[in-house]
Design an enzyme around this catalytic site. Sequence first.
Site, PDB file in Angstrom:
ATOM      1  N   HIS A 245       0.826  -1.211   0.000  1.00  0.00           N
ATOM      2  CA  HIS A 245       0.000   0.000   0.000  1.00  0.00           C
ATOM      3  C   HIS A 245       0.870   1.275   0.000  1.00  0.00           C
ATOM      4  CE1 HIS A 245      -3.516  -2.450   0.523  1.00  0.00           C
ATOM      5  NE2 HIS A 245      -3.169  -2.859   1.739  1.00  0.00           N
ATOM      6  N   ASP A 246       1.450   1.595   1.145  1.00  0.00           N
ATOM      7  CA  ASP A 246       2.030   2.939   1.298  1.00  0.00           C
ATOM      8  C   ASP A 246       3.285   3.142   0.450  1.00  0.00           C
ATOM      9  OD1 ASP A 246      -0.064   3.385   2.946  1.00  0.00           O
ATOM     10  OD2 ASP A 246       1.066   3.279   4.817  1.00  0.00           O
TER      11      ASP A 246
END
Length: 321
Positions: A245-246
């Site tokens: 994700h990040d």
Amino acid sequence: MSKHRVIYDTDPGVDDAMALVFQALHPDIELLGLTSVFGNATIETTTRNARFLAGRFAPGVPVAQGAAAPLKRSAPEPLAWIHGDNGLGNIAIEAGLEAALDARPAHRFIVDTVRAHPGEVTLIAVGPLTNLALALADDPQIASLVRQVVIMGGAFGTDGVLGNVTPAAEANILGDPDAADIVFGAAWPVAIVGLDVTQRTVMSHDYLASLRDRGGAAGRFVWDVSRHYEAFHEQSAQLKGIYVHDSSAVAYVLAPHLYTTRRGPVRVLTDGIAVGQTIQKPSAMPVPAPDWDTRPGSTVCLDVDVPGMLALYEQTLCGTL
Ligand code: BDR
Ligand code: CA
């Protein structure tokens, strides 16, 4: 090329920690500061973790504590079953290394830093968007002074993916939907890497083991911090690895050519059963839509060169760029 001067707005968080290591080690990024926000854990925990991460991997980079709760709602419960009781996969967090805590609240740190470097600052935001909305409220002019805002959040329906907390909402946007709608409506250049794209990007168990063996202290840290997170993915998604994700927001900053994008304004539903849903009106869509048409366009990622993204992360950690 000049370096990307970055404020990293984060709720660490295992994948937040992996994205911090990525930024700290990539030669094209200069970290100006970390700003913490509630989300994966309480603000006390995410701030402690941000200070630990900065102290260990980005010495000298300050941390400013941000919002403890969304603009209009109460704070969500910590996601201990995903990120561990301490927000960092239950690894030992050594005391004594932590970065200095800036005296200013996160939104003021953002305003002051953007004003000190007009046209240069990239905001990478990978938690609820409360600090960014507060910064805009404090000083709306910063919208014209920021280089770009790159967000991990939301979901736009590619592969049928619309949410991970509800059928309609992704965690960071559901964390503060009012703030997200403000941030997407401001006149600054916004790019969004949503869940549908980040879930296409998987670091396999073998990939993570290779980082552990070849990536020095950073690689061993990424392995250690991701053990609990990988177990969660196996249990919840039968995945032998983890979603990225990040770090995908960081990859977009460094290598936007890896992402296929679409322009158009984005709205966030702020109530009802689909609260937190992100909806883009593609700029090519001819019909009028007044709730979108008065707002600036954002860049939404629709697809990613997965091998390219994974190679960029690996080469950064292994020092083979
Ligand atoms: C996002 O939610 C958080 O749990 C992760 O850190 C990531 O920012 C994914 O939906
Ligand atoms: Ca996060």
